[in-house]
Design a protein around this motif. Structure first.
Motif, PDB file in Angstrom:
ATOM      1  N   VAL A 128     -32.126  93.690 -84.897  1.00 11.89           N
ATOM      2  CA  VAL A 128     -32.073  92.266 -84.568  1.00 11.89           C
ATOM      3  C   VAL A 128     -31.380  91.491 -85.670  1.00 11.89           C
ATOM      4  N   SER A 129     -31.728  91.792 -86.915  1.00 13.04           N
ATOM      5  CA  SER A 129     -31.116  91.164 -88.083  1.00 13.04           C
ATOM      6  C   SER A 129     -31.097  89.642 -87.955  1.00 13.04           C
ATOM      7  N   ALA A 130     -29.930  89.026 -88.241  1.00 18.07           N
ATOM      8  CA  ALA A 130     -29.822  87.561 -88.214  1.00 18.07           C
ATOM      9  C   ALA A 130     -29.484  87.012 -86.840  1.00 18.07           C
ATOM     10  N   ASN A 131     -29.412  87.879 -85.849  1.00 14.25           N
ATOM     11  CA  ASN A 131     -28.993  87.426 -84.524  1.00 14.25           C
ATOM     12  C   ASN A 131     -30.036  86.565 -83.807  1.00 14.25           C
ATOM     13  N   HIS A 132     -31.212  86.436 -84.397  1.00 13.46           N
ATOM     14  CA  HIS A 132     -32.222  85.537 -83.816  1.00 13.46           C
ATOM     15  C   HIS A 132     -31.857  84.068 -84.009  1.00 13.46           C
ATOM     16  N   GLN A 133     -30.949  83.803 -84.964  1.00 18.47           N
ATOM     17  CA  GLN A 133     -30.484  82.434 -85.224  1.00 18.47           C
ATOM     18  C   GLN A 133     -31.638  81.448 -85.444  1.00 18.47           C
ATOM     19  N   GLN A 134     -32.630  81.932 -86.180  1.00 19.29           N
ATOM     20  CA  GLN A 134     -33.801  81.111 -86.541  1.00 19.29           C
ATOM     21  C   GLN A 134     -34.597  80.629 -85.327  1.00 19.29           C
ATOM     22  N   ASP A 176     -22.723  83.890 -78.776  1.00 20.32           N
ATOM     23  CA  ASP A 176     -23.678  83.234 -79.663  1.00 20.32           C
ATOM     24  C   ASP A 176     -23.089  82.935 -81.039  1.00 20.32           C
ATOM     25  N   LYS A 177     -22.125  83.748 -81.478  1.00 22.33           N
ATOM     26  CA  LYS A 177     -21.445  83.541 -82.760  1.00 22.33           C
ATOM     27  C   LYS A 177     -22.435  83.471 -83.924  1.00 22.33           C
ATOM     28  N   SER A 178     -23.365  84.389 -83.960  1.00 28.16           N
ATOM     29  CA  SER A 178     -24.321  84.459 -85.057  1.00 28.16           C
ATOM     30  C   SER A 178     -23.687  85.170 -86.253  1.00 28.16           C
ATOM     31  N   LEU A 179     -24.439  85.257 -87.347  1.00 27.23           N
ATOM     32  CA  LEU A 179     -23.900  85.860 -88.568  1.00 27.23           C
ATOM     33  C   LEU A 179     -23.377  87.272 -88.340  1.00 27.23           C
ATOM     34  N   ASP A 180     -24.072  88.043 -87.489  1.00 23.63           N
ATOM     35  CA  ASP A 180     -23.733  89.455 -87.304  1.00 23.63           C
ATOM     36  C   ASP A 180     -23.005  89.745 -85.993  1.00 23.63           C
TER      37      ASP A 180
END
Length: 349
Positions: free
Chosen positions: A20-26, A243-247
């Protein structure tokens, strides 16, 4: 090796970890949706990342703490703010672990520091992971080895001597249930730098499960790694590519992850056994191989020659290897075109 009673090894289909890493986008809601999609796609486990922000780096804007490599997707980002964006909040952990139990998917985490390891012990997790950037944090690896839980360690940016150093710690504390992941720590990774052939060498040296932590785009490298003996595949998963998340650049969406699960399993199945044999399904098609047939009507005492026999499909006649042996022999009786040739149809002299 086992995680939650799931056996891992070359005799079992690849163990698929959705990161999942940073893809939760907080967003805890988004994190749960990603986990649900990972389960639906066929992942064996999902993994989050657990760290104390103040144990990760310092909140400074000095040049050492800013990414200066122009090729880096996080160019000019301050490390503290980058990791703050990527962090999985501590108060999410129980909610995430409980949700995973509810939907029946294994969940564990990458642990990045000793205070966080102490925090995680209360959850009695089924396994732990050490990320590539932490594989030189030998005090952390030492404490994890003492836990005697399944331990997965990524080997990005490691020389062979570095891995030997890690292995000595695992042996010292009798941590036998561990695996190493071949990893190239570039985001995203150029397939040319994946070097998945090293999986075979690592297996021969360390006598343990070797997998792949893959940061390439797509699924090609991961699928190819199976033929080199990878038993674990870890890949980042995002809810939607837009989503354009960090990862996001090196993550798979749920459909892609489902394809990954399917094709890695197919690659594992396709390896078969290390011998050349006729498979059960092939036996049904053996009749379509070639054999020797009478190719026109022939009469008794007529000599066998290339004008009255042919090597054709199907395979109910003599094997083609007997061609020279039957040429010039005489037919015992009259035979019609399309008769499969047998030795009993021919005179001995």
């Amino acid at each position: 090796m086992k995680i939650n009673n799931r056996k891992i090894g070359i005799n079992f289909s690849p163990y698929m970890i959705a990161e999942v890493s940073a893809n939760h986008q907080q967003s805890l809601s988004r994190a749960k949706k990603i986990i649900f999609q990972a389960k639906k796609a066929g992942a064996d486990a999902v993994k989050i990342q657990s760290f104390d922000l103040n144990e990760m780096t310092l909140d400074l804007n000095k040049k050492d703490f800013v990414i200066r490599n122009k090729d880096n997707i996080w160019y000019k980002r301050n490390l503290y703010n980058l990791y703050k964006q990527a962090q999985t909040p501590k108060d999410w952990h129980k909610k995430i672990f409980d949700y995973c139990k509810k939907i029946k998917i294994t969940c564990f985490t990458s642990v990045f520091d000793l205070p966080t390891l102490k925090f995680l012990k209360r959850f009695n997790l089924p396994a732990y992971k050490v990320a590539s950037f932490e594989n030189n944090h030998l005090p952390l690896i030492t404490e994890l080895a003492k836990e005697k839980k399944p331990l997965i360690i990524s080997t990005g940016m490691c020389k062979l001597s570095d891995i030997h150093e890690i292995h000595k710690i695992l042996k010292k504390y009798k941590c036998k249930n561990f695996a190493l992941l071949k990893c190239t720590s570039a985001y995203p990774t150029n397939p040319k730098e994946s070097n998945i052939s090293a999986i075979e060498k690592l297996r021969s040296i360390f006598k343990c499960n070797i997998g792949l932590s893959d940061h390439t785009k797509g699924i090609g490298a991961a699928v190819a790694s199976i033929s080199h003996g990878a038993t674990i595949i870890e890949k980042h998963i995002v809810l939607k590519k837009k989503d354009k998340s960090l990862d996001e650049k090196f993550s798979l969406d749920p459909k892609q992850f489902k394809d990954l699960v399917k094709e890695t399993k197919n690659a594992w199945l396709a390896q078969g056994k290390n011998k050349q044999t006729i498979t059960k399904s092939e036996k049904k098609f053996l009749f379509l191989k070639r054999s020797i047939y009478v190719s026109r009507n022939v009469k008794k005492n007529e000599k066998v020659n290339n004008s009255n026999i042919k090597i054709i499909r199907p395979a109910y006649g003599l094997h083609p290897k007997y061609l020279n042996r039957v040429i010039k022999k005489k037919f015992k009786n009259n035979y019609k075109i399309g008769t499969p040739l047998k030795f009993l149809m021919l005179k001995n002299s």
